[in-house]
Design an enzyme around this catalytic site. Structure first.
Site, mmCIF file in Angstrom:
data_model
loop_
_atom_site.group_PDB
_atom_site.id
_atom_site.type_symbol
_atom_site.label_atom_id
_atom_site.label_comp_id
_atom_site.label_asym_id
_atom_site.label_seq_id
_atom_site.Cartn_x
_atom_site.Cartn_y
_atom_site.Cartn_z
ATOM 1 N N GLU A 334 0.812 -1.229 0.000
ATOM 2 C CA GLU A 334 0.000 0.000 0.000
ATOM 3 C C GLU A 334 0.844 1.279 0.000
ATOM 4 O O GLU A 334 0.531 2.216 0.730
ATOM 5 C CB GLU A 334 -0.919 0.025 1.232
ATOM 6 C CG GLU A 334 -1.850 -1.151 1.296
ATOM 7 C CD GLU A 334 -2.600 -1.250 2.622
ATOM 8 O OE1 GLU A 334 -3.792 -1.549 2.578
ATOM 9 O OE2 GLU A 334 -1.997 -1.025 3.689
HETATM 10 C C1 TNX Z 1 -4.126 -4.018 4.909
HETATM 11 S S1 TNX Z 1 -2.531 -6.378 4.437
HETATM 12 C C2 TNX Z 1 -2.833 -3.792 5.329
HETATM 13 C C3 TNX Z 1 -2.586 -3.391 6.722
HETATM 14 C C4 TNX Z 1 -3.863 -3.249 7.491
HETATM 15 C C5 TNX Z 1 -4.784 -4.378 7.134
HETATM 16 C C6 TNX Z 1 -6.032 -4.414 7.930
HETATM 17 C C7 TNX Z 1 -1.482 -5.336 4.206
HETATM 18 C C8 TNX Z 1 -0.277 -5.813 3.569
HETATM 19 N N1 TNX Z 1 -1.730 -4.087 4.577
HETATM 20 O O1 TNX Z 1 -1.851 -2.194 6.748
HETATM 21 O O2 TNX Z 1 -3.570 -3.260 8.843
HETATM 22 O O3 TNX Z 1 -5.111 -4.268 5.790
HETATM 23 O O4 TNX Z 1 -6.750 -5.565 7.681
#
Ligand code: TNX
Length: 534
Positions: A334
């Site tokens: 992300e």
């Molecule tokens: C996505 S999964 C994220 C996390 C969040 C999570 C909550 C991922 C690699 N990144 O930063 O905590 O969703 O479910």
């Protein structure tokens, strides 16, 4: 004493000795035990071994590894049985009456495989490596009465059903992740988490150590990361961090349980805690504010600055020195605030930094946009396989953690008081009833190292919160990773899981009593009620 009385006394003694030694072993059916994960193969022989105060644990002379596991076993059963079994080094442990832990040369037994032979006279546990013995001990633990989990002395008998179990894991990587960045959890909580996953033969603990809301691992060359960057957490309460000594304590505790800790420093996004601690890491040379909310995708390291790579080299260098395992996780998810081309060159460069410290890189599958080395791993987390397939196309292996099946922070249902639901609700059935190797077209068994169930920490503040989301889903993930497909069915699993109720109660696990599971009612009802009213 006159002669007649003496003779009578001796006769009485002989009769009672005879009676005692003739005590018939209780018939028990090994096939009816409710093991999780389900072992590879099992043959029941209908009798039992009685573990008494006199039972000794035998190991082979000069086998350090088996001695260590034997000590663990002795310690495990001591509080509830009241026994303090002697661990003895002998030449032929398998000939002794009692428990034998043997490291054999038999390489058919893979690194984590074991065989367990239980007769009326002895329990022989054999493995090629200490890890196999350790997982075999977890099987012995589940074969003992559930009250073995209590920490006060209980009445026996401590019988194990007789038969032969041959067992080996289907996947080599079986893990859980704990996010200690959003909310901080101290060393004791992490140790309990380790004990809980070890009981189900999981062998990886992935620690998500840094994120926007907190930096949780001491880095001596950049001390402000923890003193400032670790000072808060989601919601604005006081945060925390592990000193390097505390971190090593966790790593060692895990290692004693044959669990590898994989540390994650998330970058270039999810870095606000670092950006708030050091101005030089920001494009505008100004520190950001500490962040205590739960948004994602807004922060990024400045990928153009040389100091950024010096920073990463220092951090990875210190972390690598604390890490006996072969992997370091660099996050990479992300990074919405990083330009695509910058992201790619960043990941390429960080991968080299990780290698320069003699470690291999893991990244969330987003990193497959870069040029991955073949010994890197990509972690599948999104619900769509596109990124992971890009990794597979570069001959990179995958850790399977699809959010809509394997995320421990997804709510069970719409009224679940903890967790999120961006990937949907994940009830106990949905968590269990899928197959790692057929989840996504194009990602098959040879592309996959195993499974990991991540627990993100936005909504969890206490160990009870952790346990509520982790149990009862975790044993299912453990079974998905360990057992062969032919040994997996929801109908059978839910019954076995329901039979764990007593054990969960005695282990003081704050589990969610899913209505999908036929929870076996036993005397532990009281314990659970007491805990609920606390
Ligand atoms: C996505 S999964 C994220 C996390 C969040 C999570 C909550 C991922 C690699 N990144 O930063 O905590 O969703 O479910």
């Amino acid at each position: 004493m006159n002669k007649r009385i003496r003779i009578l006394l001796i006769q009485a003694l002989l009769v009672s000795l005879l009676l005692f030694s003739c005590k018939k072993p209780t018939p028990k059916d090994l096939a009816k035990e409710n093991l999780i994960p389900q072992p590879d193969s099992l043959v029941a022989t209908g009798s039992s071994f009685d573990w008494t105060a006199k039972t000794k644990i035998y190991v082979q002379e000069k086998q350090e590894g088996s001695q260590q596991v034997a000590n663990y076993l002795a310690k495990l059963i001591a509080p509830s049985t009241g026994f303090t079994p002697e661990v003895k080094r002998v030449t032929n442990p398998a000939d002794k009456k009692g428990i034998a832990l043997i490291l054999s040369d038999d390489t058919i037994l893979g690194d984590e495989a074991y065989t367990l032979k239980i007769t009326e006279k002895r329990v022989v546990l054999e493995a090629h490596q200490p890890a196999g013995l350790f997982w075999g001990v977890q099987t012995i633990r589940q074969l003992l009465p559930a009250k073995i989990e209590l920490d006060s002395v209980q009445k026996g008998p401590w019988e194990l059903a007789s038969g032969i179990i041959k067992d080996a894991p289907n996947y080599q990587y079986r893990g859980a992740m704990l996010d200690v960045a959003r909310h901080f959890f101290g060393v004791e909580d992490v140790k309990r988490f380790i004990d809980l996953i070890a009981a189900y033969k999981m062998n990886v603990l992935h620690l998500h150590l840094t994120d926007d809301q907190g930096w949780r691992i001491e880095i001596k060359s950049w001390p402000n990361l923890t003193t400032h960057g670790g000072s808060t957490q989601v919601g604005g309460e006081k945060g925390g961090f592990y000193t390097q000594n505390q971190y090593s304590e966790i790593v060692n505790y895990a290692q004693e349980r044959f669990i590898t800790v994989i540390p994650e420093i998330d970058m270039p996004g999810h870095t606000n805690a670092a950006l708030a601690s050091y101005a030089c890491l920001n494009a505008n040379n100004k520190v950001t504010e500490l962040y205590t909310g739960t948004n994602v995708g807004f922060s990024t390291l400045d990928t153009d600055k040389e100091i950024t790579y010096k920073f990463i080299d220092d951090v990875i260098g210190e972390l690598a020195a604390l890490t006996p395992g072969e992997y370091i996780h660099i996050g990479g998810d992300e990074s919405n605030a990083t330009k695509k081309k910058d992201y790619i060159s960043f990941v390429n460069r960080v991968q080299k930094i990780v290698s320069s410290h003699k470690k291999k890189m893991i990244g969330w599958a987003d990193v497959a946009a870069a040029e991955l080395e073949e010994n890197s791993l990509a972690q599948f987390w999104q619900t769509k396989p596109d990124n992971a397939i890009k990794a597979v196309n570069q001959n990179v292996k995958i850790i399977m953690s699809p959010a809509n099946r394997a995320y421990l922070d997804m709510q069970y249902d719409s009224i679940c008081p903890l967790g999120l639901h961006w990937a949907g609700y994940v009830d106990v059935k949905k968590a269990y009833q899928w197959s790692i190797e057929s989840f996504a077209e194009g990602i098959s068994k040879e592309n996959i190292v195993g499974i990991e169930a991540p627990l993100w920490g936005e909504t969890i503040e206490t160990m009870d919160d952790i346990e509520y989301l982790v149990f009862p889903r975790l044993p299912g993930y453990a079974e998905l990773g360990w057992s062969k497909n032919t040994n997996k069915s929801w109908d059978g699993y839910r019954i076995r899981l329901g039979q764990q109720k007593e054990r969960f109660g005695y282990m003081n696990i704050n589990y969610y009593q899913s209505p999908l599971i036929p929870w076996a009612d036993r005397e532990n009802e009281k314990i659970i009620q007491e805990k609920e009213t606390k």
